[in-house]
Scaffold this active site. Structure first.
Site, PDB file in Angstrom:
ATOM      1  N   GLU A 203       0.795  -0.879   0.322  1.00 16.96           N
ATOM      2  CA  GLU A 203      -0.432  -0.065   0.264  1.00 16.96           C
ATOM      3  C   GLU A 203       1.049   1.469   0.026  1.00 16.96           C
ATOM      4  O   GLU A 203       1.979   1.146   1.063  1.00 16.96           O
ATOM      5  CB  GLU A 203      -1.077   0.404   1.045  1.00 16.96           C
ATOM      6  CG  GLU A 203      -1.838  -1.368   1.343  1.00 16.96           C
ATOM      7  CD  GLU A 203      -2.954  -1.087   0.177  1.00 16.96           C
ATOM      8  OE1 GLU A 203      -2.792   0.240  -0.610  1.00 16.96           O
ATOM      9  OE2 GLU A 203      -4.095  -2.144   0.408  1.00 16.96           O
TER      10      GLU A 203
ATOM     11  N   CYS B 174      -2.274   9.600   2.449  1.00 14.34           N
ATOM     12  CA  CYS B 174      -2.074   8.542   1.617  1.00 14.34           C
ATOM     13  C   CYS B 174      -3.244   8.826  -0.120  1.00 14.34           C
ATOM     14  O   CYS B 174      -2.698   9.453  -0.938  1.00 14.34           O
ATOM     15  CB  CYS B 174      -1.617   6.748   1.538  1.00 14.34           C
ATOM     16  SG  CYS B 174      -3.173   6.085   2.244  1.00 14.34           S
TER      17      CYS B 174
HETATM   18  P1  NAP Z   1       8.689   5.504   4.234  1.00 15.13           P
HETATM   19  O1  NAP Z   1       9.445   6.053   4.940  1.00 15.13           O
HETATM   20  O2  NAP Z   1       8.220   4.179   3.671  1.00 15.13           O
HETATM   21  O3  NAP Z   1       8.387   4.017   5.970  1.00 15.13           O
HETATM   22  C1  NAP Z   1       7.009   3.632   6.042  1.00 15.13           C
HETATM   23  C2  NAP Z   1       7.968   1.581   6.816  1.00 15.13           C
HETATM   24  O4  NAP Z   1       8.773   1.697   6.327  1.00 15.13           O
HETATM   25  C3  NAP Z   1       8.576   2.108   8.006  1.00 15.13           C
HETATM   26  O5  NAP Z   1       8.520   1.424   9.157  1.00 15.13           O
HETATM   27  C4  NAP Z   1      10.019   2.127   7.932  1.00 15.13           C
HETATM   28  O6  NAP Z   1      10.867   2.109   8.632  1.00 15.13           O
HETATM   29  C5  NAP Z   1      10.517   1.059   6.649  1.00 15.13           C
HETATM   30  N1  NAP Z   1      11.283   1.015   6.313  1.00 15.13           N
HETATM   31  C6  NAP Z   1      11.819   2.840   5.248  1.00 15.13           C
HETATM   32  N2  NAP Z   1      12.571   2.000   3.560  1.00 15.13           N
HETATM   33  C7  NAP Z   1      12.329   0.846   3.720  1.00 15.13           C
HETATM   34  C8  NAP Z   1      13.555  -0.320   2.909  1.00 15.13           C
HETATM   35  N3  NAP Z   1      14.042   0.376   2.338  1.00 15.13           N
HETATM   36  N4  NAP Z   1      13.008  -1.815   3.411  1.00 15.13           N
HETATM   37  C9  NAP Z   1      11.889  -1.679   4.272  1.00 15.13           C
HETATM   38  N5  NAP Z   1      11.361  -1.428   5.011  1.00 15.13           N
HETATM   39  C10 NAP Z   1      11.926   0.390   4.823  1.00 15.13           C
HETATM   40  O7  NAP Z   1       6.656   6.166   4.998  1.00 15.13           O
HETATM   41  P2  NAP Z   1       6.412   7.132   5.396  1.00 15.13           P
HETATM   42  O8  NAP Z   1       7.657   8.467   5.531  1.00 15.13           O
HETATM   43  O9  NAP Z   1       6.698   6.403   7.082  1.00 15.13           O
HETATM   44  O10 NAP Z   1       4.678   6.994   4.733  1.00 15.13           O
HETATM   45  C11 NAP Z   1       4.692   8.184   4.366  1.00 15.13           C
HETATM   46  C12 NAP Z   1       3.889   7.144   2.271  1.00 15.13           C
HETATM   47  O11 NAP Z   1       3.266   5.954   2.889  1.00 15.13           O
HETATM   48  C13 NAP Z   1       3.794   8.048   1.439  1.00 15.13           C
HETATM   49  O12 NAP Z   1       3.983   8.078   0.427  1.00 15.13           O
HETATM   50  C14 NAP Z   1       2.037   7.620   1.606  1.00 15.13           C
HETATM   51  O13 NAP Z   1       1.970   7.823   0.507  1.00 15.13           O
HETATM   52  C15 NAP Z   1       2.220   6.075   2.079  1.00 15.13           C
HETATM   53  N6  NAP Z   1       1.182   5.375   2.681  1.00 15.13           N
HETATM   54  C16 NAP Z   1       0.370   4.668   1.837  1.00 15.13           C
HETATM   55  C17 NAP Z   1      -0.769   4.462   2.645  1.00 15.13           C
HETATM   56  C18 NAP Z   1      -1.957   3.711   1.013  1.00 15.13           C
HETATM   57  O14 NAP Z   1      -2.635   2.761   2.342  1.00 15.13           O
HETATM   58  N7  NAP Z   1      -1.470   3.217  -0.068  1.00 15.13           N
HETATM   59  C19 NAP Z   1      -1.285   4.277   3.563  1.00 15.13           C
HETATM   60  C20 NAP Z   1       0.339   5.250   4.664  1.00 15.13           C
HETATM   61  C21 NAP Z   1       0.516   5.280   4.134  1.00 15.13           C
HETATM   62  P3  NAP Z   1      11.690   3.324   9.864  1.00 15.13           P
HETATM   63  O15 NAP Z   1      10.787   3.609  10.127  1.00 15.13           O
HETATM   64  O16 NAP Z   1      12.600   2.623  10.304  1.00 15.13           O
HETATM   65  O17 NAP Z   1      12.159   4.211   8.125  1.00 15.13           O
END
Ligand code: NAP
Length: 454
Positions: free
Chosen positions: A228, A262
């Protein structure tokens, strides 16, 4: 990223946590695997009863849980309460519906009896974001555990107290040890967990780069994955719409969760006949936001969750302005403590600007003026994302066009996009793979087993 609670309203680090070691993670996976052996055989009605208990705990502790979310990621206290209540809703939804969603399905074939049985897969890793720190987890965990799986949560590093609180809710609700555990680990440790043969599947809600990484590793391991990811949702306003209602909803749809949703409306595509009226109302609504401490009931717009998010948003807005966009209001970070950014509206977005197709994760809106429904749909579809979309119109022909032609996982007419336990949720294009919620969500982490009796 350190695992810590850093109050986005002040920038102060309030509490730091040591990451689990590899040995501790291995022990938790062991616990998960052995818990699964019994859990898969537990009657679904008993699993449902535990979900109802979890819902009761969420209701009982709504105030303190909401305060924790606000403290760790800065959402307004009212929206944090609503999030906790929605988690109770999704628990009750699956408590009531899981048995029906997973009932055997008789299918005709040459066998004397053939049917599909939906059976659990085992331990599932859930990598989750901070923006809806309770909801994102419960919308995975409620259906996944109801189906007989067990969950391991790797939550975002800036919401460790929420992550541990969720584990506590499952424990208090009577779930046996190992059914739902929190791993305090950074993103770099996710690969090791996915590759562990005891882990059967993974789900990630987060950014595109994180999704690509998890998807690639799961692909190499041939493990089921649900992603997602981000969105740059269009919000279309046509001449037949109620413009006042559309503008009012547009302000909410952009600023919900301090703009970090999102499915937030991010690109406002408005027909020329109603552009001036809509813009005037929309800008006034953005300027009327009450910016401040999210614990204060009067605040409507709190800080961004981290300094990095504010830096990223500042760069994107500056780039758009550099490319020729016009600032109608806002356009910059607030000075002083905390990661605040002014509610911003940008117009005259140049067609050559690459940033116009990006996700702006904060209270900054892009306005597009269009002359026809075809042009509106072209702009709606020009990003690589395809999560949600909203269109305001009272013309049946417009509604049919939007429903058919917008490339997204959902189309909402005359309302903002919102997730609902009763409706499937997910995206197309770079917004993700798979679905959550409703029957579709609970059937993601199951073995669709065919049984044929000659
Ligand atoms: P993020 O940086 O991708 O982090 C999300 C999760 O992934 C965190 O637990 C993070 O851990 C982990 N993570 C980051 N890089 C990783 C990697 N290379 N390998 C494995 N795990 C990794 O995203 P965010 O800034 O928290 O959230 C914002 C994004 O989420 C936006 O793009 C938003 O649109 C999207 N989102 C989508 C939905 C949906 O339902 N489609 C819902 C909510 C949010 P750490 O915190 O330890 O880095």
């Amino acid at each position: 990223m350190a695992i810590a609670t850093i109050n986005p309203t002040t920038g102060d680090t309030l509490k730091s946590f040591s990451a689990h070691s590899d040995a501790e993670v291995d022990a938790k996976i062991d616990t998960a695997e052995s818990a699964y052996r019994d859990w898969r055989l537990v009657d679904i009605a008993d699993r449902a009863a535990m979900l109802n208990k979890a819902a009761d705990i969420l209701d009982r502790d709504c105030e303190s849980l909401a305060a924790l979310a606000t403290l760790e990621m800065g959402k307004t206290i009212g929206s944090a309460r609503a999030e906790v209540q929605k988690c109770a809703f999704v628990c009750r939804h699956y408590a009531q519906k899981a048995a029906a969603y997973l009932a055997d399905e008789i299918l005709e074939s040459n066998a004397s009896k053939s049917y599909v049985s939906y059976q659990p897969m085992g331990p599932v890793l859930a990598v989750m974001p901070w923006n809806f720190p309770f909801w994102q987890v419960f919308r995975f965990a409620a259906p996944a555990t109801a189906a007989g799986n067990v969950g391991l949560l790797k939550h975002a590093s800036n919401v460790p107290q929420v992550a541990l609180a969720i584990e506590g809710i499952f424990r208090e609700a009577g779930y046996p040890d190992g059914i739902f555990q929190t791993l305090l680990i950074g993103g770099s440790k996710v690969e090791r967990v996915i590759r562990d043969p005891r882990i059967q599947a993974a789900t990630l809600t987060g950014s595109e780069p994180a999704g690509m990484s998890v998807g690639k590793i799961a692909g190499e391991e041939i493990k089921h994955v649900v992603l997602e990811l981000g969105g740059s949702d269009p919000f279309i306003v046509m001449p037949s719409a109620d413009i006042a209602a559309a503008a009012d909803t547009a302000v909410k749809a952009r600023n919900n969760n301090n703009g970090q949703t999102c499915i937030a409306a991010k690109r406002f595509i408005v027909h020329a006949d109603v552009y001036d009226e809509f813009t005037e109302r929309f800008v006034a609504g953005m300027e009327a936001q009450v910016i401040g401490d999210p614990m204060d009931e009067a605040t409507t717009l709190g800080p961004l969750a981290t300094e990095q998010i504010r830096t990223d948003l500042t760069k994107q807005v500056d780039q758009l302005v550099h490319d020729g966009a016009k600032v109608l209001t806002g356009g910059k970070a607030r000075t002083g403590k905390g990661w605040f950014y002014e509610p911003t509206v940008l117009a005259d977005i140049p067609s050559g600007s690459a940033t116009r197709c990006e996700e702006l994760f904060g209270p900054a809106a892009m306005l597009f003026k269009v002359g026809s429904i075809d042009e509106a749909i072209t702009i709606a579809n020009e990003t690589r994302f395809g999560l949600g979309s909203a269109a305001f119109t009272n013309e049946p022909a417009d509604i049919a066009r939007f429903a058919r032609d917008i490339e997204s996982g959902s189309v909402f007419i005359n309302s903002m996009v919102a997730s609902d336990p009763r409706l499937p949720f997910g995206g197309v294009k770079k917004s993700g793979v798979g679905r959550e919620l409703a029957a579709h969500g609970i059937r993601e982490f199951v073995n669709v087993k065919t049984i044929a009796i000659a």
